[in-house]
Scaffold this motif. Structure first.
Motif, PDB file in Angstrom:
ATOM      1  N   ILE A 167      23.201  60.318  23.347  1.00  0.00           N
ATOM      2  CA  ILE A 167      21.913  59.883  22.787  1.00  0.00           C
ATOM      3  C   ILE A 167      21.956  58.405  22.426  1.00  0.00           C
ATOM      4  N   GLU A 168      23.025  57.977  21.768  1.00  0.00           N
ATOM      5  CA  GLU A 168      23.127  56.572  21.355  1.00  0.00           C
ATOM      6  C   GLU A 168      23.156  55.642  22.570  1.00  0.00           C
ATOM      7  N   LEU A 169      23.890  56.056  23.612  1.00  0.00           N
ATOM      8  CA  LEU A 169      23.929  55.232  24.818  1.00  0.00           C
ATOM      9  C   LEU A 169      22.556  55.184  25.482  1.00  0.00           C
ATOM     10  N   GLN A 170      21.879  56.326  25.555  1.00  0.00           N
ATOM     11  CA  GLN A 170      20.561  56.327  26.196  1.00  0.00           C
ATOM     12  C   GLN A 170      19.561  55.476  25.428  1.00  0.00           C
ATOM     13  N   ASN A 171      19.655  55.472  24.103  1.00  0.00           N
ATOM     14  CA  ASN A 171      18.788  54.590  23.310  1.00  0.00           C
ATOM     15  C   ASN A 171      19.010  53.128  23.691  1.00  0.00           C
ATOM     16  N   GLU A 172      20.272  52.751  23.904  1.00  0.00           N
ATOM     17  CA  GLU A 172      20.582  51.386  24.336  1.00  0.00           C
ATOM     18  C   GLU A 172      19.986  51.099  25.717  1.00  0.00           C
ATOM     19  N   LEU A 173      20.149  52.064  26.632  1.00  0.00           N
ATOM     20  CA  LEU A 173      19.649  51.866  27.993  1.00  0.00           C
ATOM     21  C   LEU A 173      18.122  51.804  28.025  1.00  0.00           C
ATOM     22  N   SER A 174      17.469  52.636  27.232  1.00  0.00           N
ATOM     23  CA  SER A 174      16.007  52.631  27.185  1.00  0.00           C
ATOM     24  C   SER A 174      15.489  51.310  26.631  1.00  0.00           C
ATOM     25  N   LEU A 175      16.133  50.820  25.582  1.00  0.00           N
ATOM     26  CA  LEU A 175      15.721  49.535  25.006  1.00  0.00           C
ATOM     27  C   LEU A 175      15.955  48.405  26.003  1.00  0.00           C
ATOM     28  N   ALA A 176      17.095  48.417  26.688  1.00  0.00           N
ATOM     29  CA  ALA A 176      17.386  47.373  27.673  1.00  0.00           C
ATOM     30  C   ALA A 176      16.358  47.394  28.801  1.00  0.00           C
ATOM     31  N   SER A 177      15.990  48.605  29.265  1.00  0.00           N
ATOM     32  CA  SER A 177      14.985  48.722  30.314  1.00  0.00           C
ATOM     33  C   SER A 177      13.645  48.168  29.846  1.00  0.00           C
ATOM     34  N   ASN A 178      13.249  48.506  28.629  1.00  0.00           N
ATOM     35  CA  ASN A 178      11.966  48.022  28.119  1.00  0.00           C
ATOM     36  C   ASN A 178      11.972  46.510  27.911  1.00  0.00           C
ATOM     37  N   ARG A 179      13.104  45.981  27.483  1.00  0.00           N
ATOM     38  CA  ARG A 179      13.183  44.526  27.294  1.00  0.00           C
ATOM     39  C   ARG A 179      13.021  43.785  28.620  1.00  0.00           C
ATOM     40  N   ARG A 180      13.498  44.402  29.698  1.00  0.00           N
ATOM     41  CA  ARG A 180      13.332  43.777  31.015  1.00  0.00           C
ATOM     42  C   ARG A 180      11.866  43.720  31.435  1.00  0.00           C
ATOM     43  N   ASP A 181      11.049  44.570  30.836  1.00  0.00           N
ATOM     44  CA  ASP A 181       9.624  44.594  31.182  1.00  0.00           C
ATOM     45  C   ASP A 181       8.795  43.594  30.390  1.00  0.00           C
ATOM     46  N   VAL A 182       9.361  43.021  29.332  1.00  0.00           N
ATOM     47  CA  VAL A 182       8.619  42.037  28.539  1.00  0.00           C
ATOM     48  C   VAL A 182       8.294  40.829  29.420  1.00  0.00           C
ATOM     49  N   GLY A 183       7.020  40.463  29.428  1.00  0.00           N
ATOM     50  CA  GLY A 183       6.552  39.368  30.273  1.00  0.00           C
ATOM     51  C   GLY A 183       5.960  39.825  31.590  1.00  0.00           C
ATOM     52  N   ARG A 184       6.201  41.071  31.974  1.00  0.00           N
ATOM     53  CA  ARG A 184       5.674  41.594  33.241  1.00  0.00           C
ATOM     54  C   ARG A 184       4.263  42.136  33.047  1.00  0.00           C
ATOM     55  N   GLU A 185       3.525  42.241  34.157  1.00  0.00           N
ATOM     56  CA  GLU A 185       2.185  42.808  34.154  1.00  0.00           C
ATOM     57  C   GLU A 185       2.191  44.142  34.885  1.00  0.00           C
ATOM     58  N   PHE A 186       1.432  45.110  34.356  1.00  0.00           N
ATOM     59  CA  PHE A 186       1.367  46.438  34.956  1.00  0.00           C
ATOM     60  C   PHE A 186      -0.072  46.924  35.005  1.00  0.00           C
ATOM     61  N   GLU A 187      -0.339  47.761  35.989  1.00  0.00           N
ATOM     62  CA  GLU A 187      -1.593  48.512  35.972  1.00  0.00           C
ATOM     63  C   GLU A 187      -1.387  49.733  35.076  1.00  0.00           C
ATOM     64  N   VAL A 188      -2.296  49.930  34.135  1.00  0.00           N
ATOM     65  CA  VAL A 188      -2.174  50.994  33.140  1.00  0.00           C
ATOM     66  C   VAL A 188      -3.373  51.916  33.242  1.00  0.00           C
ATOM     67  N   LEU A 189      -3.125  53.211  33.252  1.00  0.00           N
ATOM     68  CA  LEU A 189      -4.186  54.204  33.192  1.00  0.00           C
ATOM     69  C   LEU A 189      -4.380  54.580  31.725  1.00  0.00           C
ATOM     70  N   VAL A 190      -5.561  54.300  31.182  1.00  0.00           N
ATOM     71  CA  VAL A 190      -5.829  54.521  29.755  1.00  0.00           C
ATOM     72  C   VAL A 190      -5.941  56.018  29.485  1.00  0.00           C
ATOM     73  N   GLU A 191      -5.153  56.505  28.508  1.00  0.00           N
ATOM     74  CA  GLU A 191      -5.115  57.931  28.203  1.00  0.00           C
ATOM     75  C   GLU A 191      -5.740  58.284  26.866  1.00  0.00           C
ATOM     76  N   GLY A 192      -5.788  57.336  25.919  1.00  0.00           N
ATOM     77  CA  GLY A 192      -6.364  57.699  24.637  1.00  0.00           C
ATOM     78  C   GLY A 192      -6.081  56.682  23.555  1.00  0.00           C
ATOM     79  N   THR A 193      -6.381  57.073  22.319  1.00  0.00           N
ATOM     80  CA  THR A 193      -6.175  56.221  21.152  1.00  0.00           C
ATOM     81  C   THR A 193      -4.754  56.382  20.631  1.00  0.00           C
ATOM     82  N   SER A 194      -4.149  55.276  20.239  1.00  0.00           N
ATOM     83  CA  SER A 194      -2.794  55.305  19.687  1.00  0.00           C
ATOM     84  C   SER A 194      -2.747  56.177  18.440  1.00  0.00           C
ATOM     85  N   ARG A 195      -1.693  56.975  18.325  1.00  0.00           N
ATOM     86  CA  ARG A 195      -1.561  57.841  17.153  1.00  0.00           C
ATOM     87  C   ARG A 195      -1.290  57.047  15.878  1.00  0.00           C
ATOM     88  N   LYS A 196      -0.694  55.879  16.011  1.00  0.00           N
ATOM     89  CA  LYS A 196      -0.338  55.101  14.828  1.00  0.00           C
ATOM     90  C   LYS A 196      -1.460  54.189  14.352  1.00  0.00           C
TER      91      LYS A 196
END
Length: 448
Positions: free
Chosen positions: A373-402
């Motif tokens: 779990i701890e390793l996967q948390n690191e890998l997930s964060l690293a993957s998401n950090r690589r996406d910072v600055g990138r543009e994506f097409e997003v399909l809108v699903e709803g209102t944020s829960r937070k």
């Protein structure tokens, strides 16, 4: 003459509540069950206290899932006490596995129906109404519920599931699914295409094709890559996903189809279970670590922007420290975006329960799972950090829960992106979003 046409509908005026546990296949099955019983006059309710019939759609993949159901049956005592006419049933995989045990004891239920017995639910309910027990756990070699239109329960009206096949022929040594859902059988592709077209006509913008092993789909001359091509050809506005792929079967031809169709999402769930070839042998996974990594390399060649996610089991029979380290090293080598991670839970009736000892101490399982779990948390964060600055097409699903002033959607890689709402954006829209920040689980962005 059809004598059933003369029989009054048994469910008229009665309310049905269904509670679903487990996988997306179970969600789809619940939608089929509601459709069948609505034809009998039952009305679906989301308020359990209003129900005349409560059905619990169950999972048997892990012991923890079954224990939750036993606990839930105990919780339902108060509803039964308040309404003596209430009928309670267990349906799905746990019903198939435990059968008569569910009709015994303090929390015995009146209805037990396996995954292939849902058409028989009206009769089983009549049995229960007459004071008996309605039980049917017979498995079928043909049943696919192909012509039954599911009652869609999803809240956003954007993403829908389509079950394209049922059952499994793989017999992994730890897995109960072949025993609870039977052998593989595939739906007629025309019924699948018809269901996808109907979803699109009703405003849906994404479908997920479901099966225990979608790569094994075959109906006549139509195999899974061809089915994917046909579904993707319905409309460029319809995104197409699928789950789950078995590593031994994922083909280059499927990857070629995905690469040629931009509306097939760039996300593949490829359960590894272990990174050790010796462990994979004991699991009867029918591939090696080297084969798995070659399949990941093929995905990267055809689809460089594809997200790869996985399932991992900690502490299966005989797992050594070295085999555990092999799993950690596989995770680092692949760089998974996300993983479902579990301690091994021995399931009665499987090959492992009969022939392979559950000999890894629970505290060792727990420690190894925590490392994963701890390793996967690191890998997930690293993957998401690589996406910072990138543009994506997003399909809108709803209102944020937070934050109600924000919306969320998913990109092709199945990552959630949160961004500020605006009056001209609605659920089901496609937007371009630039990622500005992230957490291990979520991307944060701004609309372009």
């Amino acid at each position: 003459m059809n004598i059933n046409a003369l029989r009054p509908l048994d469910g008229v005026g009665k309310k049905l509540f269904v509670e679903t546990y487990g996988c997306q296949m179970n969600v789809g099955d619940t939608e089929i069950v509601i459709s069948i019983l609505q034809q009998e006059g039952y009305r679906y309710t989301e308020r359990i206290e209003e129900a005349d019939v409560i059905l619990i759609n169950t999972c048997s993949v892990r012991d923890n899932a079954e224990q939750r159901i036993w606990g839930r049956l105990a919780d339902l005592r108060r509803f039964r006490k308040a309404k003596p006419s209430l009928r309670v049933g267990i349906i799905g995989c746990m019903a198939e596995r435990l059968k008569e045990r569910l009709t015994e004891g303090r929390d015995a239920v009146e209805i037990v129906a396996g995954p292939d017995a849902y058409r028989d639910l009206p009769r089983l309910l009549r049995e229960a109404e007459s004071g008996g027990r309605g039980v049917n756990t017979l498995l079928s070699q043909e049943e696919t519920y192909a012509e039954i239109a599911p009652v869609r329960l999803d809240r956003n009206g954007v993403s829908g599931f389509i079950a394209i096949m049922r059952g499994c022929n793989n017999y992994c040594s730890y897995c109960v699914v072949p025993y609870t859902r039977g052998i593989e059988r595939s739906r007629d592709p025309e019924t699948i295409l018809g269901e996808a077209r109907e979803l699109l006509a009703n405003g849906y913008r994404e479908v997920t094709l479901l099966g225990q092993n979608v790569n094994s789909y075959r109906f006549g001359e139509v195999d899974f890559p061809e089915l994917m091509r046909r579904v993707a050809d319905i409309s460029p506005l319809l995104r197409v996903r699928f789950a789950t792929s078995h590593p031994k079967d994922i083909s280059d031809r499927l990857l070629e189809v995905m690469a040629a169709k931009p509306n097939i999402c760039r996300a593949i769930h490829l359960p590894a279970q272990s990174g050790s070839t010796s462990m994979l042998g004991r699991m009867n996974r029918k591939y090696t670590r080297e084969w798995y990594l070659e399949r990941v390399a093929a995905i990267r060649r055809y689809l460089p922007d594809c997200a790869v996610t996985t399932d991992l089991i900690a502490g299966f029979s005989g797992e050594t420290d070295e085999e555990h380290r092999d799993t950690l090293s596989l995770m680092r080598e692949v760089g998974y975006e996300f993983a479902y991670m579990f301690k091994y839970s021995e399931r009665p009736g499987t090959f492992a329960s009969k022939h392979l000892p559950d000999d890894v101490p629970d505290e060792v399982k727990a420690a190894r799972l925590q490392e994963i779990i701890e390793l996967q948390n690191e890998l997930s964060l690293a993957s998401n950090r690589r996406d910072v600055g990138r543009e994506f097409e997003v399909l809108v699903e709803g209102t944020s829960r937070k934050r109600k002033e924000q919306l969320f959607g998913r990109n092709s890689q199945n990552k959630v992106i949160v961004f500020d709402a605006s009056d001209d954006v609605k659920v089901g829209d496609y937007l371009r979003v630039r990622v500005t920040d992230c957490t291990p689980a979520t991307l944060l962005g701004v609309r372009i």
